[in-house]
Design a protein around this motif. Structure first.
Motif, mmCIF file in Angstrom:
data_model
loop_
_atom_site.group_PDB
_atom_site.id
_atom_site.type_symbol
_atom_site.label_atom_id
_atom_site.label_comp_id
_atom_site.label_asym_id
_atom_site.label_seq_id
_atom_site.Cartn_x
_atom_site.Cartn_y
_atom_site.Cartn_z
ATOM 1 N N ASN A 77 -0.049 -2.909 5.467
ATOM 2 C CA ASN A 77 1.335 -2.436 5.402
ATOM 3 C C ASN A 77 1.399 -0.917 5.299
ATOM 4 N N LEU A 78 0.534 -0.324 4.486
ATOM 5 C CA LEU A 78 0.522 1.137 4.379
ATOM 6 C C LEU A 78 0.158 1.787 5.709
ATOM 7 N N HIS A 79 -0.788 1.195 6.411
ATOM 8 C CA HIS A 79 -1.155 1.725 7.723
ATOM 9 C C HIS A 79 0.016 1.623 8.708
ATOM 10 N N PHE A 81 3.249 1.590 7.929
ATOM 11 C CA PHE A 81 4.257 2.580 7.547
ATOM 12 C C PHE A 81 3.818 3.984 7.938
ATOM 13 N N TYR A 82 2.537 4.279 7.824
ATOM 14 C CA TYR A 82 2.022 5.581 8.230
ATOM 15 C C TYR A 82 2.237 5.800 9.723
ATOM 16 N N ARG A 83 1.909 4.784 10.524
ATOM 17 C CA ARG A 83 2.102 4.907 11.967
ATOM 18 C C ARG A 83 3.577 5.034 12.338
ATOM 19 N N ALA A 85 5.905 6.390 10.408
ATOM 20 C CA ALA A 85 6.330 7.726 10.035
ATOM 21 C C ALA A 85 5.834 8.765 11.044
ATOM 22 N N ARG A 86 4.622 8.595 11.548
ATOM 23 C CA ARG A 86 4.095 9.524 12.544
ATOM 24 C C ARG A 86 4.870 9.409 13.862
#
Length: 91
Positions: A77-79, A81-83, A85-86
């Motif tokens: 999930n963090l990955h 959300f990171y993608r 946001a990018r």
């Protein structure tokens, strides 16, 4: 549903065969919503590999195995959300 499917795949088998009599709940109960086992299978496989390496240090309890599965799900999930946001770019 995904955590129950992960539990079934972790404790029963990672390689169910067609026509098997394994006690998967989606095979026993009519009318259950069909679901994909791809996500839970990946989560069970990664959890099994994580517990494989930790059994040399200690014997993990079912609660600790569930923690491993939830932690791996958190990393996915963090990955994601990171993608996201990018991809959204700077605001």
């Amino acid at each position: 549903f995904a955590l129950q499917a992960t539990h079934d795949l972790y404790y029963l088998t990672l390689w169910p065969t067609t026509g098997s009599t394994l006690p998967f709940d989606h095979l026993k109960f009519p009318g259950v919503v069909p679901r994909s086992f791809v996500g839970p299978w990946l989560l069970a496989a990664l959890s099994r590999s994580a517990t494989f390496f930790t059994t040399a240090l200690f014997n993990p309890s079912p609660n600790q195995i569930q923690f491993f599965a939830r932690f791996i799900l958190l990393l996915f999930n963090l990955h994601a959300f990171y993608r996201l946001a990018r991809a959204a770019g700077p605001t």
